[in-house]
Design an enzyme around this catalytic site. Structure first.
Site, PDB file in Angstrom:
ATOM      1  N   LYS A 284      41.801  13.178  39.550  1.00  0.00           N
ATOM      2  CA  LYS A 284      40.550  13.891  39.308  1.00  0.00           C
ATOM      3  C   LYS A 284      39.539  13.608  40.434  1.00  0.00           C
ATOM      4  CE  LYS A 284      42.131  15.783  35.571  1.00  0.00           C
ATOM      5  NZ  LYS A 284      43.175  15.165  34.882  1.00  0.00           N
TER       6      LYS A 284
HETATM    7  C1  LIG Z   1      43.652  15.523  33.406  1.00  0.00           C
HETATM    8  C2  LIG Z   1      43.411  16.499  32.343  1.00  0.00           C
HETATM    9  C3  LIG Z   1      43.451  16.151  30.989  1.00  0.00           C
HETATM   10  C4  LIG Z   1      43.885  14.818  30.475  1.00  0.00           C
HETATM   11  O1  LIG Z   1      43.236  13.754  31.035  1.00  0.00           O
HETATM   12  P1  LIG Z   1      43.953  12.319  31.086  1.00  0.00           P
HETATM   13  O2  LIG Z   1      42.851  11.449  31.567  1.00  0.00           O
HETATM   14  O3  LIG Z   1      45.086  12.440  32.050  1.00  0.00           O
HETATM   15  O4  LIG Z   1      44.403  11.971  29.732  1.00  0.00           O
HETATM   16  C5  LIG Z   1      43.146  17.119  30.055  1.00  0.00           C
HETATM   17  N1  LIG Z   1      42.830  18.357  30.413  1.00  0.00           N
HETATM   18  C6  LIG Z   1      42.804  18.748  31.692  1.00  0.00           C
HETATM   19  C7  LIG Z   1      42.427  20.151  32.026  1.00  0.00           C
HETATM   20  C8  LIG Z   1      43.116  17.839  32.703  1.00  0.00           C
HETATM   21  O5  LIG Z   1      43.118  18.236  33.969  1.00  0.00           O
END
Ligand SMILES: *Cc1c(COP(=O)(O)O)cnc(C)c1O
Length: 378
Positions: free
Chosen positions: A188
């Site tokens: 992210k």
């Molecule tokens: C990364 C992501 C998640 C989940 O997040 P985690 O921290 O990996 O559990 C959920 N929705 C979207 C759109 C994502 O990109």
């Protein structure tokens, strides 16, 4: 043909952790306090200030953040929750996790976010909540979304996993709205390795979030303890929060750099790229999106796996986000199948994510554009 094997490998995403952050993690490790403590509090305070003073609580993933948001909203068995089929599967899994029923609405072919006309058409008397996803950091139309939520009296859990630093008409995603969930997973825009945070409406919801993340425990005085609801083990560690504080300090620079890289991609592809190749570029939006991903849709005649393999010959790693959720076995078993959401199925089949991360340079973008043009013209 040029030999690209000597050029460094470009992944589609890569975290950048600066030396000050690495030193801060070392300080935590030497401090004697590893789990949730002063660093978690500092990160929550910084995020709360960023989101205009709304309460913020952190968790150990963006997935459990959304699950807890649904629990706080009181969503459970018998309730329908509407979301998009084009997202990471976590978005829909959390609906099943709390015992509710996932309902999908197809996506808009231009924004690739949930189509709000189709969302409204999918509302039934059992609908209790909507989980919109700001895919690749491009916000869903927030005026329209919240008008629908108000009209039908629905809760909104924004899956803003990809949208930290994004805004809607100049207002930061997270600074307004209902429950807003972010992820700090390693790919992210800012990371805590694994982690997430939830922006809440009031102190009561914040207290509920604290219970859900730590076994439902409420403490009082020196030795008072009670458990009045079933919680899990979802708290963030101070090790992760120290990474998050270092990353958060760079957030504005990260967002600005990603916007510059996105502009460079558009300049490199040029105005006739779509007409010449049949590929589709993302929406050219530079004021609001944080450009978490830069995704193009390949023309129908191009097989994505072959395209990805040929890009590997250029030493460039290509991602794809996402396979349509409703076509996974878990969802087919619940009655979903091919043909139900045709736009999502086409996008899910042909979408690719190009390299996009803080350490990426404009020269890297130029190299990627040149490789794509060469692969698509072959
Ligand atoms: C990364 C992501 C998640 C989940 O997040 P985690 O921290 O990996 O559990 C959920 N929705 C979207 C759109 C994502 O990109």
């Amino acid at each position: 043909m040029t030999d690209n094997s000597a050029l460094p490998f470009l992944p589609f995403s890569r975290p950048s952790i600066d030396e000050a952050t690495i030193a801060a993690v070392g300080d935590v490790l030497r401090s004697g306090w590893l789990t949730s403590g002063p660093k978690v509090q500092a990160l929550e305070a910084a995020l709360s200030a960023y989101f205009g003073g709304r309460p913020v609580r952190t968790f150990n993933s963006g997935t459990c953040t959304m699950e807890i948001a649904l629990r706080i909203a009181g969503i459970g068995p018998g309730d329908e929750v509407i979301t998009t089929p084009i997202s990471w599967v976590a978005t829909a899994n959390v609906i099943i996790e709390v015992g509710a029923t996932p309902v999908f609405a197809d996506i808009d072919p231009v924004t690739r976010n949930i189509d709000l006309d189709k969302l409204e058409a999918a509302i039934t008397p059992a609908t209790r909540a909507i989980i919109p996803v700001h895919l690749s950091g491009l916000p869903v139309d927030m005026d329209r979304l919240y008008a629908i939520a108000k009209k039908y009296n629905l809760r909104v859990v924004e899956d803003a996993a990809q949208a930290i630093g994004s805004s809607w008409k100049g207002r930061l995603i997270g600074s307004f709205g209902d429950l807003v969930s972010f992820s700090f997973q390693a790919n992210k825009n800012i990371t805590t390795a694994e982690g997430g945070c939830l922006v809440l409406n009031n102190a009561e919801e914040a207290r509920l979030a604290e219970k859900y993340r730590l076994q439902g425990v409420t403490r009082s005085g020196m030795d008072g303890i009670d458990v009045d609801l079933l919680g899990g083990k979802y708290n963030m560690t101070d090790i992760a929060a120290a990474i998050g504080l270092g990353q958060f300090a760079q957030l504005d620079a990260i967002t600005a750099h990603r916007r510059a890289l996105a502009k460079r991609y558009f300049a490199g592809f040029g105005p006739d790229f779509e007409a010449r190749t049949g590929a589709q570029l993302p929406l050219a939006e530079f004021d609001n999106t944080n450009w978490h991903l830069f995704q193009i849709i390949l023309p129908e005649h191009v097989k994505r796996a072959e395209f990805m393999a040929e890009m590997m010959q250029h030493n460039i790693g290509i991602g794809f986000h996402y396979a349509p959720i409703h076509l996974f076995t878990l969802y087919r078993e619940r009655g979903f199948g091919p043909g139900m959401f045709p736009v999502a199925e086409r996008v899910g089949r042909q979408t690719v994510s190009l390299p996009m991360f803080y350490a990426l340079t404009e020269a890297d973008v130029d190299r990627t554009v040149a490789a794509i043009k060469s692969v698509l013209s072959a």
